[in-house]
Write an enzyme that holds these catalytic residues in place. Structure first.
Site, PDB file in Angstrom:
ATOM      1  CB  ILE A 191      -8.451  -0.360  -2.590  1.00 15.34           C
ATOM      2  CG1 ILE A 191      -8.904   0.854  -3.398  1.00 15.34           C
ATOM      3  CG2 ILE A 191      -8.830  -0.181  -1.125  1.00 15.34           C
ATOM      4  CD1 ILE A 191     -10.397   1.133  -3.324  1.00 15.34           C
ATOM      5  N   PRO A 192      -5.380  -1.684  -1.218  1.00 13.16           N
ATOM      6  CG  PRO A 192      -3.488  -0.929  -0.071  1.00 13.16           C
ATOM      7  CD  PRO A 192      -4.647  -0.445  -0.895  1.00 13.16           C
ATOM      8  CB  CYS A 193      -8.559  -5.084   1.189  1.00 12.89           C
ATOM      9  SG  CYS A 193      -8.822  -6.094  -0.272  1.00 12.89           S
ATOM     10  CG  HIS A 194      -3.048  -7.100  -0.628  1.00 14.84           C
ATOM     11  ND1 HIS A 194      -3.544  -6.227  -1.580  1.00 14.84           N
ATOM     12  CD2 HIS A 194      -1.734  -6.783  -0.480  1.00 14.84           C
ATOM     13  CE1 HIS A 194      -2.579  -5.433  -1.997  1.00 14.84           C
ATOM     14  NE2 HIS A 194      -1.473  -5.750  -1.345  1.00 14.84           N
TER      15      HIS A 194
END
Length: 282
Positions: free
Chosen positions: A245-248
């Protein structure tokens, strides 16, 4: 992680941290090599092996100006057509059709009672990981700089679950995302504990293509709640699955990286690493 890999990652992280803090001064190769106590030749080779591009090119990818350019170029397709297009090529995480299944209200409220969770530790380009799964999918993945602390955090998320130290096929499949040829991956499923709002935010994050960045306000707009930027930021900060889950890929509107649960140096490293692969593919 092996001792050699630990040392290499430590050097890369130190160099990236220096680049992140000093990119406006455009530090030279010699300057960066001196920071990590290597010759310019060996540093260039080590860094290029890790990132796929030279330190000079990587500096561009994690600079604020580069981030601003990416933000200006964002289109609706980030959240629509690109996500639905299927496996269009290598190096795009959103094409893996990662699906979220929320836990039942009972599972959510009772801390995972009657859930059987497998967990294991693994290596990736950004350090060690703790990855955990139920029979339905990945339920937790975090960067693990301290195995004991990471395991305590996992217990905190699922205090009543039955935990077993075992790497299963679900975990193995998820970890393949760190390989360069991702077209061979099967569908990855996530089995997450979260409120309806959190699940909605996390699902929206999955629609951000690899190598692209967006802002907290854009996420709020895309979930049809434009006044909820602060709540969106909180939900992003509670993301239980690192990288998948690419919160970056969510940064401040002005191009600054914003926060990251696993450290800004690691966030900058991931953003630059992904940008390098996208630019290599194109």
């Amino acid at each position: 992680m092996t001792t050699s890999n630990q040392l290499n990652y430590s050097r890369i992280a130190e160099a990236i941290d220096y680049i992140r803090l000093n990119f406006r001064n455009q530090p030279s190769l010699n300057e960066l090599a001196e920071i990590v106590h290597l010759s310019p030749f060996h540093f260039q080779r080590l860094f290029t092996d890790w990132a796929g591009v030279s330190p000079k090119k990587f500096l561009q990818y994690i600079s604020v100006e580069y981030a601003k350019d990416i933000l200006r170029d964002r289109q609706a397709s980030l959240f629509d057509a690109a996500y639905e297009a299927g496996l269009s090529g290598t190096g795009r995480l959103h094409d893996l059709f990662i699906k979220i299944e929320g836990m039942t209200p009972g599972e959510y409220k009772n801390g995972g009672a009657e859930l059987n969770i497998n967990y294991s530790y693994a290596e990736c380009p950004f350090g060690n990981l703790l990855v955990a799964s139920t029979s339905k999918g990945i339920c937790h993945m975090s960067f693990s700089d301290n195995e004991s602390q990471s395991f305590t955090e996992l217990i905190g998320r699922f205090p009543n679950a039955t935990l077993r130290h075992f790497m299963d096929v679900i975990q193995q499949n998820a970890l393949y995302v760190f390989n360069q040829d991702w077209t061979k991956l099967n569908q990855i499923k996530l089995h997450l504990k979260g409120t309806a709002f959190q699940l909605k935010v996390w699902e929206t994050l999955l629609k951000i293509p690899m190598g692209k960045l967006t802002s907290y306000a854009t996420i709020a707009n895309n979930i049809k709640n434009p006044s909820a930027s602060r709540a969106v930021g909180t939900a992003i900060g509670q993301n239980p699955v690192a990288f998948l889950i690419p919160c970056h890929r969510v940064i401040q509107a002005g191009g600054a990286p914003g926060g990251y649960m696993w450290g800004l140096t690691r966030k900058s490293a991931i953003i630059g690493w992904e940008a390098a692969r996208i630019n290599t593919d194109n």
